[in-house]
Structures are given as structure tokens and as C-alpha cells.
Design a protein around this motif. Structure first.
Motif, PDB file in Angstrom:
ATOM      1  N   GLU A 116      43.941  35.017  41.195  1.00 38.86           N
ATOM      2  CA  GLU A 116      43.222  35.744  40.147  1.00 38.86           C
ATOM      3  C   GLU A 116      41.786  36.032  40.584  1.00 38.86           C
ATOM      4  N   ASP A 144      47.364  45.792  42.911  1.00 39.56           N
ATOM      5  CA  ASP A 144      46.779  44.769  42.031  1.00 39.56           C
ATOM      6  C   ASP A 144      47.380  44.886  40.637  1.00 39.56           C
ATOM      7  N   VAL A 145      47.349  43.790  39.880  1.00 42.52           N
ATOM      8  CA  VAL A 145      47.827  43.790  38.498  1.00 42.52           C
ATOM      9  C   VAL A 145      46.665  43.386  37.599  1.00 42.52           C
ATOM     10  N   ILE A 146      46.206  44.327  36.777  1.00 41.20           N
ATOM     11  CA  ILE A 146      45.092  44.052  35.868  1.00 41.20           C
ATOM     12  C   ILE A 146      45.629  43.312  34.650  1.00 41.20           C
ATOM     13  N   THR A 181      39.717  41.599  35.175  1.00 44.65           N
ATOM     14  CA  THR A 181      40.409  40.491  35.822  1.00 44.65           C
ATOM     15  C   THR A 181      41.771  40.979  36.321  1.00 44.65           C
ATOM     16  N   TYR A 182      42.079  40.681  37.570  1.00 48.00           N
ATOM     17  CA  TYR A 182      43.328  41.163  38.153  1.00 48.00           C
ATOM     18  C   TYR A 182      43.921  40.087  39.055  1.00 48.00           C
ATOM     19  N   TYR A 199      48.373  54.451  36.769  1.00 46.46           N
ATOM     20  CA  TYR A 199      49.394  53.471  36.415  1.00 46.46           C
ATOM     21  C   TYR A 199      50.598  54.189  35.838  1.00 46.46           C
ATOM     22  N   ARG A 223      45.982  39.441  42.632  1.00 49.63           N
ATOM     23  CA  ARG A 223      46.346  40.000  43.935  1.00 49.63           C
ATOM     24  C   ARG A 223      46.942  38.889  44.786  1.00 49.63           C
ATOM     25  N   ILE A 267      38.937  46.969  43.604  1.00 52.55           N
ATOM     26  CA  ILE A 267      40.316  46.951  43.123  1.00 52.55           C
ATOM     27  C   ILE A 267      41.165  47.854  44.020  1.00 52.55           C
ATOM     28  N   GLY A 282      50.517  42.654  32.161  1.00 54.01           N
ATOM     29  CA  GLY A 282      49.472  43.270  32.967  1.00 54.01           C
ATOM     30  C   GLY A 282      49.781  44.727  33.254  1.00 54.01           C
TER      31      GLY A 282
END
Length: 516
Positions: free
Chosen positions: A395, A356-358, A388-389, A314, A391, A352, A335
Motif C-alpha cells: 500500500e 495500480d489499484v486505487i 492511496t493505492y 479505468y 501496487r 501512479i 478499488g
């Protein structure tokens, strides 16, 4: 007659005044001291008040029991680093010539030519006893020599003035924690609390030895949780920060001391202050005890910290991470944007993907990579963690089994990650090109992205980066190692093939301002 009339008027006035106060008091007790909504209910944020807020004063809180429990278990740590000869990088080519040459060499360089004498250094801090047989925790920076090692002499003094030499059991620069041991028995020690249960506004006490004073107790509240201030990046390339912020007075010397609840439970290790003059300015920061507990246990058992790795890459710059999160369609910008997922990582095995955004890790909301690392710091390899992410606007939750080693980052993903942060498309040059350009290695700028940090400089495509902040780089991974946590200036130096000379470009990472 006049006196009787005057007395009658005074009596009537007094009776009216007393009656008015009594009636007002009766009416006022039937109303809440807060303004209610139109339907007579309290706002949803007052749910903990069970539907009534009378304005009655809160029960008095007694800190004496907590302070009396903590003071004997918080110790004073003093360190000593002996005077030593260090090289200043200058050679003495004139030594031994006699006369004025020797005089100037002695004056500017000291005996030994290009060497200088570093004077003896002494420092002090605090620590917290964790067992009756002498294990204690403090900050890594309290016992550090400033060069990655530890002080040569470490002395621990208890509140009863007894002193003991201490040895280092283990240390972890990423969390700024160290475990020491003294040879003693039947010692007082602190009981662990649960830092996850802390609430904003909750009373806490800071206990330590600030400004070379004896044991000092200060009180305040929990001002914030999960704070990241970038201070651990000064001593680690993989900093872990999820600080408890408090307005209990913390000063130099408090480092390594205890942050406790009004029940006397240890919930944090005081670690840092942010103040323009180096002293208390309204807030301090403590390492949550849930991180402390795990790190201490690992250091005692293994000598180092066994970390659980998620297996994603990241952007460490918060502003750029937020920008990418918003571009991914998460409106509030909260996120961690997944820039890449190494093939050998735990995240990829759980489904994952890049892009994606966690938004949650183990049930805890996350808004930055370093905040996420703070939650990971209390977990062990092999643990199954719900992640939890988001996309494509939906969710999802995946159970990730953390690995015990960091994922390998290949050259392509490393160049992509670093390039995204700098607003550049990068490519590592091969050995043949490096030999042709007469350099040991470097990274080629293939494209300068519009709106990126370097788009406002005079940098052009095909520029080859050879140094970052004065340190040589051979590939994009080196650039990533040398970059700070997103604050301060970054200076790139390099060449243009076919042109003579070295070119320099500087940016300020937080806002992209250029200086060239």
C-alpha cells in the motif's frame, strides 16, 4: 368455612403473583437486553453505546422545527415547452398531387409532408432557495427539454403562492444540477449541512412537491451512502454519481427538492427513484450537498463547473473492474484498477502507474470509478489530494495535485481501454485501409480474448467495427463514447475484408451473454 378457605387461597395466589413480578423486574434491570460476549463486553460494533445497552426507548425526535424551516425555502417549479414542428426523417414525394394523395399525406405526415407536430409539453418539479436574493438549485432534468436545452418557460412558485419567472444561470448534466434565479428579495433560504457527516440510520426529511401536490414532507432514514445507479449516464457521457439513499418517500415531482436533517440543514437534493411502476418503492436517491455546494458555486461564478481531474483511465463496468482488481491481487475486489495513465495527467506526475489499484481518495474508500468521480466532484483544480493505492501487494499514498482539464487519450491507450472492456484486442484502421474497404473509418478486431464478452459469439478476428448501436465509428475512442455505463445491450456492426455484406454481433455488457 368453605368461603374462608377459598378467600385464603385467592389471597395467597395474588400475593405470589405480585411477588414474582416484582422479583423478576428487580433481576431483569440488572441485565443488558443484549446478549454479551463471554467476557461480559459488548461486541466491537456497539462501541458507540459506551459499554451499556439497557434497551430503554430512544428519545422522541421532533421533526416540526426542521419541517417549518424547510417548507418556505422549497419551491414548486413548472416548465412549459411550446408545440413545435419536428422532422420524422421521411420525405413527402407526393405532396401537391391532389385527391387521395394529399389526404394520406395530411393524415400520416400532417401539414408539411415529412414533418410532425410535437404537442405542448408541461412538467413540474421542486427546487431549493439558497439565497435571500433568489438563487435556487434544482435538477437539470427538471428544466430540460430532453434534447440538451432547457424549457422555454420556467415558473417558480413559493409556498406562499407567489409566482416568479425564472432564468437559467447554469446547468451541469454530469451531476444533474441546475441553478435558477428569480427577481425577488428577503426570501427564506436553506442552510447548508455537511453530507460527509451523515450516518447510516440517521433521520432525514424529504421536502418537495410530489405528484402535483402542494408542499409535502416525508421522513425516513439514510439507507446507504455513495450509491451509483447509472441514471446520469442518460444525459451525460461523464456522469457523476455518489447518491445518498433514503427510504423517505420520494416520488415524481420531488426531483430538485430538499433532503434535510432533523436539525433543518440541507444535506442533499432529491434526484431519482428506482421503482418498477415509477412511484415510491421503498427508496430514493439524493445528490450529496457537498457536491451541490461546489457545483452551485461554480455555476454562479463561472457559468460552468470547474472540475478537478485525477488523470487516470479505468473500466466503467463494475463487474469487469472488480475482476481486474482481483487479478491485481486485491482479494476483496475493492478499488479502482488503473488501466492507463496519460502522460499529461496529474496521477502520473504523482507516481501512479498502470496496474495500480486505487483504494482511497482524500481519505474516502472507493470501489468503483463512478464512486471515485463522486468524491472528485466536490474538489477543485489545484487541490492536493491524498490517493492511496496498492501496487504489487503493498500500500502506498501519493499526493496528487488535481488538474483543471481532462488528460488527452491517444489512440493506443483508447483502443486498449475499450478493448479490455470488450475482451478484444483492437486496432484503429488508417485512412488508406478505410479507402480500400470503402468505409469512412473503423476499428479492427485483432484478437478475441478467451472468456471475454464476445468469445461466445461467432465474431472472428479481422472483423472491422463500423457502427456501435447504429452510430458510425472511426476509431476506438468513438466506441468508448457510445458505450453505456456497463448495462444494456451493445450492438456492433461491421465488415470482413474480402467478403460481401454487413455482420452484426450483440452482447449484454453486464454479464457477457451473447445474442447473435
Amino acid at each position: 368455612m368453605k368461603w374462608k378457605q377459598l378467600l385464603l387461597v385467592m389471597a395467597v395466589s395474588a400475593t405470589s403473583a405480585v411477588g414474582s413480578v416484582w422479583v423478576y423486574g428487580k433481576l431483569n434491570t440488572q441485565k443488558s437486553s443484549l446478549v454479551l460476549s463471554s467476557d461480559g463486553k459488548l461486541p466491537v460494533n456497539y462501541a458507540g453505546f459506551n459499554g451499556t445497552v439497557t434497551g430503554a426507548p430512544a428519545d422522541a425526535i421532533d421533526f416540526t422545527k426542521a419541517a417549518n424551516a424547510a417548507v418556505p425555502a422549497v419551491v414548486h417549479i413548472k416548465t412549459k415547452i411550446a408545440a413545435k414542428k419536428i422532422s420524422n426523417g421521411l420525405s413527402n414525394n407526393r405532396g401537391g398531387n391532389g385527391g387521395m394523395d394529399d389526404f394520406f399525406d395530411q393524415f400520416f405526415f400532417g401539414p408539411g409532408g415529412g414533418n410532425m407536430i410535437q404537442p405542448e409539453q408541461r412538467a413540474s418539479g421542486s427546487g431549493v432557495l439558497l439565497s435571500e436574493d433568489g438563487y435556487l438549485v434544482t435538477n437539470n432534468h427538471v428544466i430540460s427539454d430532453g434534447r440538451g436545452g432547457e424549457a422555454e418557460e420556467i415558473t417558480v412558485t413559493l409556498s406562499n403562492k407567489k409566482s416568479y419567472p425564472a432564468k437559467v444561470i447554469g446547468k451541469d448534466a454530469s451531476t444533474d444540477l441546475a441553478v435558477l434565479k428569480i427577481d425577488a428579495t428577503a426570501l427564506p433560504y436553506m442552510v447548508y449541512g455537511n453530507s460527509d457527516n451523515l450516518k447510516l440510520g440517521q433521520w432525514v426529511l424529504a421536502v418537495g412537491y410530489p405528484l402535483t401536490l402542494e408542499t409535502t414532507v416525508t421522513a425516513g432514514i439514510v439507507s446507504a451512502k455513495g450509491r451509483s445507479i447509472g441514471i446520469n449516464s442518460r444525459q451525460s457521457n461523464s456522469p457523476v454519481e455518489s447518491f445518498i439513499q433514503t427510504d423517505a418517500a420520494i416520488n415524481q415531482g420531488n426531483s430538485g427538492g430538499a433532503l434535510i436533517t432533523s436539525e433543518g440543514q440541507l444535506v442533499g437534493i432529491n434526484s431519482a427513484i428506482l421503482a418498477p411502476n415509477g412511484t415510491y418503492a421503498g427508496y430514493g436517491f439524493a445528490i450529496p450537498v457537498n457536491i451541490v455546494r461546489k457545483v452551485v458555486s461554480d455555476l454562479i461564478e463561472f457559468g460552468d463547473v470547474k472540475r478537478g481531474y485525477l488523470g487516470i483511465n479505468y473500466n466503467p463496468s463494475q463487474s469487469q473492474n472488480e475482476s481486474m482488481v482481483k487479478q491485481a491481487g486485491v482479494k476483496d475486489g475493492q478499488g479502482v484498477f488503473v488501466q492507463s495513465v496519460p502522460a499529461d495527467g496529474a496521477a502520473l506526475a504523482a507516481g501512479i502507474k498502470k496496474g495500480d489499484v486505487i483504494i482511497k481518495l482524500n481519505g474516502n474508500a472507493v470501489s468503483s470509478g463512478i464512486e471515485m468521480s463522486g468524491h472528485l466532484a466536490s474538489l477543485k483544480p489545484g487541490e492536493k489530494v491524498p490517493v492511496t493505492y496498492i501496487r504489487a501487494g503493498k500500500e502506498y499514498t501519493a499526493n496528487v495535485i488535481l488538474k483543471g482539464t481532462a488528460s488527452k487519450i491517444d489512440d493506443v491507450s483508447s483502443a486498449e481501454i475499450v478493448g479490455d472492456r470488450l475482451g478484444l484486442e483492437l486496432e484503429n484502421i488508417d485512412a488508406a485501409k478505410a479507402k480500400q474497404y470503402e468505409i469512412s473509418g473503423g476499428v479492427k478486431v485483432k484478437k478475441i480474448k478467451s472468456g471475454g464478452p464476445f468469445s461466445g459469439t461467432r465474431m472472428e478476428e479481422n472483423f472491422i467495427i463500423t457502427t456501435v448501436n447504429g452510430r458510425d465509428v472511426k476509431n476506438a475512442d468513438d466506441i468508448g463514447k457510445y458505450m453505456s455505463d456497463g448495462s444494456g445491450r451493445l450492438k456492433l456492426e461491421g465488415i470482413y475484408p474480402g467478403y460481401n455484406g454487413t455482420y452484426t454481433y450483440q452482447i449484454k455488457l453486464d454479464d457477457g451473454d451473447s445474442d447473435f
